[in-house]
Motif scaffolding. Structure first.
Motif, PDB file in Angstrom:
ATOM      1  N   ASP A  75       0.765  -1.242  -0.080  1.00 20.34           N
ATOM      2  CA  ASP A  75       0.040  -0.007  -0.054  1.00 20.34           C
ATOM      3  C   ASP A  75       0.858   1.418  -0.036  1.00 20.34           C
ATOM      4  O   ASP A  75       1.663   1.478   0.813  1.00 20.34           O
ATOM      5  N   HIS A 100      -9.530 -13.474   9.607  1.00 22.15           N
ATOM      6  CA  HIS A 100      -9.039 -12.941   8.344  1.00 22.15           C
ATOM      7  C   HIS A 100      -8.495 -13.603   7.546  1.00 22.15           C
ATOM      8  O   HIS A 100      -8.035 -13.195   6.520  1.00 22.15           O
ATOM      9  N   ALA A 126       0.657  -6.934  11.377  1.00 20.15           N
ATOM     10  CA  ALA A 126      -0.572  -5.693  10.918  1.00 20.15           C
ATOM     11  C   ALA A 126      -0.846  -5.099  12.389  1.00 20.15           C
ATOM     12  O   ALA A 126      -0.895  -3.810  12.208  1.00 20.15           O
ATOM     13  N   HIS A 150      -0.687  -1.124  13.033  1.00 15.86           N
ATOM     14  CA  HIS A 150      -1.936  -0.307  13.352  1.00 15.86           C
ATOM     15  C   HIS A 150      -1.405   0.711  14.812  1.00 15.86           C
ATOM     16  O   HIS A 150      -2.179   1.479  14.945  1.00 15.86           O
ATOM     17  N   ASP A 160      -1.376  -5.120   4.041  1.00 22.61           N
ATOM     18  CA  ASP A 160      -2.626  -4.747   3.409  1.00 22.61           C
ATOM     19  C   ASP A 160      -3.836  -5.429   4.553  1.00 22.61           C
ATOM     20  O   ASP A 160      -4.788  -5.159   4.250  1.00 22.61           O
ATOM     21  N   THR A 205      -6.318  -4.862   7.291  1.00 20.58           N
ATOM     22  CA  THR A 205      -7.063  -3.907   8.155  1.00 20.58           C
ATOM     23  C   THR A 205      -7.562  -4.513   9.308  1.00 20.58           C
ATOM     24  O   THR A 205      -8.361  -5.221   9.253  1.00 20.58           O
TER      25      THR A 205
END
Ligand SMILES: NC(=O)c1ccc[n+]([C@@H]2O[C@H](COP(=O)([O-])OP(=O)(O)OC[C@H]3O[C@@H](n4cnc5c(N)ncnc54)[C@H](OP(=O)(O)O)[C@@H]3O)[C@@H](O)[C@H]2O)c1
Length: 285
Positions: A2, A226, A236, A240, A265, A267
């Motif tokens: 990203d 996920h 991840a 965050h 990628d 979230t």
């Protein structure tokens, strides 16, 4: 990866927030060359192909081997690739790690890294750890001098507390701090918060707890929800946790590297992040 997930080192070097820690490419115990030398080349080239543009190493990895692997695989370097190395640690043997912050050693270490990495200037040069036997001012002052001489672009620290960081900032601008930090080990939380408040990049080493992160049960339900691995959730979560965070997961496997990069990628919902918070983790370890 990203394009929006980037961080700026020293106000100038913009890199993707998921970097690569190259240490694992050396032989066993981070000593010597691995049996299959071509594997390091494959992993490093794949990292760059996937968009990784921050690679962390140190003269002590191998020792020297890791920097040579990077140069062999990637020189001439693609534009935008940021190499971060460290000085101030020595390796008398495979199981031994010592600190040497004497100015003469730091100078020699920096010259060696420049030669092995085939660079005229090192983008980010980190003090591997403070040597308690050498005056603090002399260690940081040497890094400042190397920067002023054009051998280093930005100065970083590793294995420091907030007090040491503040003391160092009075001597030279500090662009980054690299400390042990992951979802299960938050002892460097005050350092992370201080870095965030000062625009200093925080580089968590052992982001996967050196491979032991899967022992954390709390990661499993999030991973299942996920359809990803617990290792990916751990990465991840780091991304965050703070915009200052630049994790450098290490691996000697191309498929693990691909999974780690894909973690940028993912979230996570705010309740998932909350579940992974220290309170959410109480009693789960
Ligand atoms: N400043 C310091 O004092 C310091 C100290 C230690 C490390 N570091 C830096 O931090 C970097 C990262 O540390 P690290 O490599 O020791 O620890 P790490 O990134 O926390 O974990 C690496 C371990 O996890 C495994 N792994 C990685 N990705 C995986 C995946 N997707 N699935 C399953 N297993 C996976 C690796 O095995 P495989 O090879 O099998 O994938 C390896 O055993 C190092 O490369 C180094 O640059 C700095």
């Amino acid at each position: 990866m990203d394009e929006n997930v980037k961080v700026t080192i020293g106000g100038a070097l913009r890199v993707h927030r998921l970097g690569f820690g190259a240490m694992r490419l050396c032989g066993r115990h981070v000593w010597g060359w691995p049996h299959e030398r071509e594997n390091a080349t494959r992993v490093l080239r794949r990292a760059v192909e996937l968009g990784v543009n921050f690679i962390d190493t140190a003269d002590a990895y191998g020792p020297h081997v890791n920097e040579e692997q990077i140069a062999e695989a990637l020189h001439p370097y693609p534009s935008g690739l940021v190499l971060a190395t460290k000085g101030g640690a020595t390796r008398p043997g495979p199981q031994e790690w010592r600190r040497d912050g004497r100015p003469a050693h730091l100078r020699e270490a920096c010259e060696g890294s420049l030669r092995r990495l085939r660079l005229e200037r090192i983008d980010l040069y980190q003090l591997h750890g403070v040597d308690p036997r050498v005056p603090f001012e002399e260690q940081i002052g040497t890094l400042r001098d190397l920067r002023d001489e054009g051998k280093i672009r930005f100065v970083g620290l590793s294995n420091v507390d907030v007090g040491q960081l503040q003391k160092a900032e009075r001597i030279v601008e500090i662009a980054s701090v690299q400390n042990n930090y992951n979802v299960g080990n938050r002892t460097s939380e005050p350092v992370l918060e201080y870095c965030e408040s000062r625009g200093i990049v925080f580089i968590p080493y052992f982001p996967l707890d050196a491979g032991d992160i899967e022992a954390l049960d709390v990661l499993r339900p999030v991973a299942e929800a996920h359809g990803v691995t617990v290792f990916q959730v751990a990465l991840a979560w780091l991304l965050h946790r703070s915009p200052a965070m630049l994790p450098i997961p290490g691996t000697s496997s191309v498929s693990h590297l691909e999974q780690n990069v894909a973690a940028s990628d993912i979230t996570l919902a705010s309740e998932e992040c909350a579940a992974l918070d220290p309170a959410g983790m109480a009693g789960t370890r």
